[in-house]
Enzyme design. Structure first.
Site, short mmCIF file in Angstrom:
data_model
loop_
_atom_site.label_atom_id
_atom_site.label_comp_id
_atom_site.label_asym_id
_atom_site.label_seq_id
_atom_site.Cartn_x
_atom_site.Cartn_y
_atom_site.Cartn_z
N HIS A 5 -11.69 5.86 2.43
CA HIS A 5 -12.46 6.87 2.59
C HIS A 5 -12.13 8.34 1.77
O HIS A 5 -11.04 8.58 0.38
CB HIS A 5 -10.12 7.24 3.33
CG HIS A 5 -9.79 7.08 3.41
ND1 HIS A 5 -8.51 7.84 2.44
CD2 HIS A 5 -9.11 5.70 2.94
CE1 HIS A 5 -7.85 7.18 2.34
NE2 HIS A 5 -7.88 5.89 2.20
N ASP A 9 0.90 -1.76 0.13
CA ASP A 9 -0.11 0.02 0.33
C ASP A 9 0.81 1.34 -0.48
O ASP A 9 1.71 1.77 0.91
CB ASP A 9 -0.41 0.03 1.56
CG ASP A 9 -1.57 1.35 1.09
OD1 ASP A 9 -1.49 2.07 0.80
OD2 ASP A 9 -3.11 1.00 1.73
N HIS A 18 -7.15 11.60 4.94
CA HIS A 18 -8.50 10.63 5.55
C HIS A 18 -10.11 11.98 6.11
O HIS A 18 -9.72 13.01 7.42
CB HIS A 18 -8.42 10.23 6.77
CG HIS A 18 -9.71 8.96 6.86
ND1 HIS A 18 -10.78 9.40 6.85
CD2 HIS A 18 -9.97 7.38 7.05
CE1 HIS A 18 -12.27 8.53 7.21
NE2 HIS A 18 -11.35 7.17 7.33
N ASP A 76 -3.21 7.51 -3.30
CA ASP A 76 -3.70 6.17 -2.70
C ASP A 76 -3.62 4.84 -2.98
O ASP A 76 -4.62 4.89 -3.98
CB ASP A 76 -4.53 6.40 -1.22
CG ASP A 76 -4.27 5.86 -0.23
OD1 ASP A 76 -3.36 4.39 -0.67
OD2 ASP A 76 -5.06 5.52 0.97
N GLU A 95 -10.69 0.69 -0.65
CA GLU A 95 -10.23 -0.61 -0.80
C GLU A 95 -10.62 -1.26 -0.13
O GLU A 95 -10.25 -1.70 0.65
CB GLU A 95 -8.87 0.46 -0.19
CG GLU A 95 -9.50 1.71 0.95
CD GLU A 95 -7.81 1.43 1.58
OE1 GLU A 95 -6.87 0.73 2.09
OE2 GLU A 95 -8.41 2.91 2.60
N GLU A 136 -6.96 -1.18 -3.66
CA GLU A 136 -7.15 0.24 -3.48
C GLU A 136 -6.97 0.67 -4.72
O GLU A 136 -5.74 0.80 -5.32
CB GLU A 136 -6.53 0.19 -2.21
CG GLU A 136 -6.12 2.09 -2.14
CD GLU A 136 -6.08 2.62 -0.62
OE1 GLU A 136 -5.19 1.92 -0.20
OE2 GLU A 136 -6.56 3.37 0.21
MN MN Z 1 -3.37 2.67 1.43
MN MN Z 2 -6.43 4.20 1.48
#
Ligand code: MN
Ligand code: MN
Length: 306
Positions: free
Chosen positions: A161, A88, A169, A99, A197, A290
């Site tokens: 998020h 990630d 977030h 992200d 995600e 994600e």
């Molecule tokens: Mn992530």
């Molecule tokens: Mn994330």
């Protein structure tokens, strides 16, 4: 895109492109026996070399670990012989964040393959569904249905998020199931940036996550520091890290024992917040996929795809 300026949009796209190109390099790095710290360091270096900064430390979460593992310094842990590995990572350009996460298999079994495929499918189904006017839980419903159809289980404790500039977030979550009070949530709008995600595991009853006592990822939330060492550390953090950082990144600020003492003090003053490692309650293996998307007039634009 009503809510985003052209400049913001451009920077989000740039951050997304960098994240996606660095993620491509992750595949080669995730192999049996590789040190986790090598994976973290190399991918973070790639982000910096591409002209961005890591939006948070690279997470390498193996098997039953769902998220928030990044190497501390001197980490000896290696990728085991059989593993389901979540990478990630995120980049930011001037505070505009992308992200992305992907699951990689090492000596994978059929079960691991199904977990990975299902997290990817749940993400793709969510992306095709996203448009203005839906609610976060509507996305969760699509994700949950996709996962249940394969006889698997979504991790309900972990969510996507909404992202804003300098904010990973915003406080609005994108759940991986349909919550009971979804209808109370505001509808999503054009120009909002979402990280979606899905996390998938194998058994009912294992959809819960617990906090390990270890934390290697932190963020600054306050301003209080008492000892001289804590002040040095806090200055360093304020100078470089408006977004979550790794303890590993502070290696040069203080000698190791002093660094941990200062860190402890800053945690006790709630000057810094810790992100504990998250583990599946029944120790079941977990897959995660994600992407970051921007909501458009008729759907969404995936910025972490090249
Ligand atoms: Mn992530
Ligand atoms: Mn994330």
């Amino acid at each position: 895109m009503s809510q985003l300026t052209d400049e913001a949009l451009e920077k989000y796209r740039e951050a997304g492109k960098i994240t996606a190109s660095v993620m491509r390099k992750a595949k080669k790095l995730v192999s049996k026996g590789r040190k986790l710290i090598t994976i973290c360091d190399s991918l973070e270096k790639e982000i910096r070399n591409a002209g961005a900064q890591p939006a948070f430390p690279v997470n390498v979460s193996v098997n039953q670990i769902a998220a928030h593992y990044t190497s501390p310094f001197g980490d000896d842990l290696k990728i085991p012989e059989r593993a389901i590995v979540k990478i990630d990572l995120g980049a930011h350009v001037d505070g505009y964040i992308s992200d992305q996460a992907k699951t990689f298999l090492v000596g994978g079994t059929k079960k691991y393959q199904l977990l990975r495929q299902t997290s990817e499918l749940a993400l793709e189904n969510a992306i095709s569904f996203i448009k203005p006017g839906i609610r976060p839980g509507d996305i969760g419903e699509v994700i949950e249905k996709t996962i249940r159809k394969e006889g698997l289980v979504p991790i309900t404790d972990l969510t996507g998020h909404v992202i804003d500039r300098w904010k990973l977030h915003t406080g609005t979550s994108i759940p991986n199931y349909k919550p009971k009070f979804n209808f109370l949530e505001p509808k999503l709008k054009v120009g909002q940036v979402l990280a979606v995600e899905p996390f998938v595991t194998t058994e009912d009853g294992s959809e819960k996550i617990y906090d390990e006592s270890y934390s290697f990822i932190f963020s600054q939330i306050g301003d209080k520091a008492k000892s001289a060492d804590s002040k040095i550390l806090l200055n360093e953090i304020k100078k470089y890290y408006r977004l979550p950082f790794a303890i590993r990144w502070l290696e040069e600020s203080l000698p190791e024992t002093k660094l941990y003492e200062a860190l402890k003090e800053l945690i006790s003053f709630k000057t810094i917040n810790r992100y504990p490692m998250l583990v599946s309650k029944s120790q079941t293996p977990i897959a995660q996929s994600e992407h970051t998307v921007i909501i458009t007039e008729h759907g969404c634009e995936v910025i972490t795809r090249i």
